[in-house]
Design a protein around this motif. Structure first.
Motif, PDB file in Angstrom:
ATOM      1  N   TYR A 174       1.051  -1.380  -0.376  1.00  0.00           N
ATOM      2  CA  TYR A 174      -0.297  -0.131   0.174  1.00  0.00           C
ATOM      3  C   TYR A 174       0.824   1.272  -0.023  1.00  0.00           C
ATOM      4  N   GLU A 175       0.189   2.461  -0.594  1.00  0.00           N
ATOM      5  CA  GLU A 175       0.607   3.960  -0.797  1.00  0.00           C
ATOM      6  C   GLU A 175       0.682   4.308   0.939  1.00  0.00           C
ATOM      7  N   TRP A 176       1.355   5.173   1.351  1.00  0.00           N
ATOM      8  CA  TRP A 176       1.037   4.989   3.272  1.00  0.00           C
ATOM      9  C   TRP A 176       0.994   7.268   3.127  1.00  0.00           C
ATOM     10  N   ALA A 177       1.042   7.316   3.931  1.00  0.00           N
ATOM     11  CA  ALA A 177       0.830   9.147   4.375  1.00  0.00           C
ATOM     12  C   ALA A 177       0.583   8.636   5.634  1.00  0.00           C
ATOM     13  N   ILE A 178       0.114  10.487   5.837  1.00  0.00           N
ATOM     14  CA  ILE A 178      -0.146  10.371   7.533  1.00  0.00           C
ATOM     15  C   ILE A 178      -0.971  11.623   6.875  1.00  0.00           C
ATOM     16  N   GLY A 179      -2.406  10.697   8.306  1.00  0.00           N
ATOM     17  CA  GLY A 179      -3.408  10.587   8.485  1.00  0.00           C
ATOM     18  C   GLY A 179      -4.609  10.926   9.517  1.00  0.00           C
ATOM     19  N   THR A 180      -5.886  10.729   9.138  1.00  0.00           N
ATOM     20  CA  THR A 180      -6.105  10.169  10.125  1.00  0.00           C
ATOM     21  C   THR A 180      -6.893   8.445   9.854  1.00  0.00           C
ATOM     22  N   CYS A 181      -7.563   7.770  10.964  1.00  0.00           N
ATOM     23  CA  CYS A 181      -7.381   6.389  10.331  1.00  0.00           C
ATOM     24  C   CYS A 181      -9.601   6.619  10.909  1.00  0.00           C
ATOM     25  N   PHE A 182      -9.755   6.162   9.967  1.00  0.00           N
ATOM     26  CA  PHE A 182     -11.380   5.872  10.649  1.00  0.00           C
ATOM     27  C   PHE A 182     -11.902   5.766  11.835  1.00  0.00           C
ATOM     28  N   ARG A 183     -11.310   4.395  11.873  1.00  0.00           N
ATOM     29  CA  ARG A 183     -11.497   4.126  13.367  1.00  0.00           C
ATOM     30  C   ARG A 183     -11.487   3.954  14.501  1.00  0.00           C
ATOM     31  N   HIS A 184      -9.724   4.575  14.333  1.00  0.00           N
ATOM     32  CA  HIS A 184      -9.070   5.237  15.369  1.00  0.00           C
ATOM     33  C   HIS A 184      -8.862   6.527  15.581  1.00  0.00           C
ATOM     34  N   PRO A 185      -9.750   7.250  16.155  1.00  0.00           N
ATOM     35  CA  PRO A 185      -9.096   8.991  15.297  1.00  0.00           C
ATOM     36  C   PRO A 185      -7.933   9.186  16.439  1.00  0.00           C
ATOM     37  N   ALA A 186      -8.546   8.884  17.490  1.00  0.00           N
ATOM     38  CA  ALA A 186      -7.947   9.336  18.975  1.00  0.00           C
ATOM     39  C   ALA A 186      -6.657   9.102  18.662  1.00  0.00           C
ATOM     40  N   LYS A 187      -5.900   8.101  17.803  1.00  0.00           N
ATOM     41  CA  LYS A 187      -4.353   8.250  17.802  1.00  0.00           C
ATOM     42  C   LYS A 187      -3.942   9.782  16.692  1.00  0.00           C
ATOM     43  N   GLY A 188      -5.112   9.707  16.673  1.00  0.00           N
ATOM     44  CA  GLY A 188      -4.092  11.099  16.185  1.00  0.00           C
ATOM     45  C   GLY A 188      -3.733  10.933  14.523  1.00  0.00           C
ATOM     46  N   LYS A 189      -2.779  12.061  14.177  1.00  0.00           N
ATOM     47  CA  LYS A 189      -2.400  11.878  12.845  1.00  0.00           C
ATOM     48  C   LYS A 189      -1.184  10.812  13.077  1.00  0.00           C
ATOM     49  N   VAL A 190      -1.147   9.174  11.925  1.00  0.00           N
ATOM     50  CA  VAL A 190      -0.478   7.979  11.713  1.00  0.00           C
ATOM     51  C   VAL A 190      -0.523   7.889  10.219  1.00  0.00           C
ATOM     52  N   ARG A 191       0.493   6.696   9.892  1.00  0.00           N
ATOM     53  CA  ARG A 191       0.615   6.060   8.871  1.00  0.00           C
ATOM     54  C   ARG A 191      -0.938   5.639   8.232  1.00  0.00           C
ATOM     55  N   THR A 192      -1.726   6.058   7.285  1.00  0.00           N
ATOM     56  CA  THR A 192      -2.675   5.228   6.944  1.00  0.00           C
ATOM     57  C   THR A 192      -2.512   5.721   5.480  1.00  0.00           C
ATOM     58  N   THR A 193      -3.412   4.481   4.433  1.00  0.00           N
ATOM     59  CA  THR A 193      -3.712   4.308   3.211  1.00  0.00           C
ATOM     60  C   THR A 193      -5.459   4.463   3.306  1.00  0.00           C
ATOM     61  N   VAL A 194      -5.825   5.003   1.979  1.00  0.00           N
ATOM     62  CA  VAL A 194      -6.896   4.663   1.242  1.00  0.00           C
ATOM     63  C   VAL A 194      -7.715   3.221   1.208  1.00  0.00           C
ATOM     64  N   VAL A 195      -8.819   2.954   2.378  1.00  0.00           N
ATOM     65  CA  VAL A 195      -9.481   1.515   2.017  1.00  0.00           C
ATOM     66  C   VAL A 195     -10.620   1.708   2.312  1.00  0.00           C
ATOM     67  N   GLY A 196     -10.983   3.039   1.120  1.00  0.00           N
ATOM     68  CA  GLY A 196     -12.485   2.620   0.697  1.00  0.00           C
ATOM     69  C   GLY A 196     -12.820   4.116   0.133  1.00  0.00           C
ATOM     70  N   SER A 197     -14.349   4.312  -0.229  1.00  0.00           N
ATOM     71  CA  SER A 197     -14.358   5.564  -0.368  1.00  0.00           C
ATOM     72  C   SER A 197     -15.627   5.645  -0.175  1.00  0.00           C
ATOM     73  N   ILE A 198     -16.295   7.512  -0.063  1.00  0.00           N
ATOM     74  CA  ILE A 198     -18.437   7.516   0.598  1.00  0.00           C
ATOM     75  C   ILE A 198     -18.612   8.312  -0.416  1.00  0.00           C
ATOM     76  N   HIS A 199     -19.706   8.553  -0.128  1.00  0.00           N
ATOM     77  CA  HIS A 199     -20.303   9.231  -0.506  1.00  0.00           C
ATOM     78  C   HIS A 199     -21.435   9.952  -0.608  1.00  0.00           C
TER      79      HIS A 199
END
Length: 79
Positions: A10-35
């Motif tokens: 996966y390609e990683w960038a610093i972001g906020t996890c949809f399930r663990h926002p309390a972790k703050g900014k961590v390494r994340t990747t795109v796991v889906g999308s919403i409309h």
């Protein structure tokens, strides 16, 4: 395939996890999308732990249904 091999797919960038926002900014990747109703598309970001958990689920479903498991494809095709 071990954890690090899967994560390296996966390609990683610093972001906020949809399930663990309390972790703050961590390494994340795109796991889906919403409309949202208001229009557009929003990417859903997951942390390393979430990616591994989702890959484990995909592997278990493939084994149970006789399907083929190919790691590294979260966020590509939803449905």
């Amino acid at each position: 395939m071990d954890r690090q091999q899967i994560l390296s797919m996966y390609e990683w960038a610093i972001g906020t996890c949809f399930r663990h926002p309390a972790k703050g900014k961590v390494r994340t990747t795109v796991v889906g999308s919403i409309h949202p109703r208001c229009g557009g598309e929003r990417k859903v970001l997951g942390c390393e732990d979430c990616v591994i958990a989702m890959e484990d689920i995909r592997r278990e479903v493939a084994a149970r249904t006789g399907g083929e498991y190919k790691p590294g494809h979260l966020g590509e095709c939803l449905g």
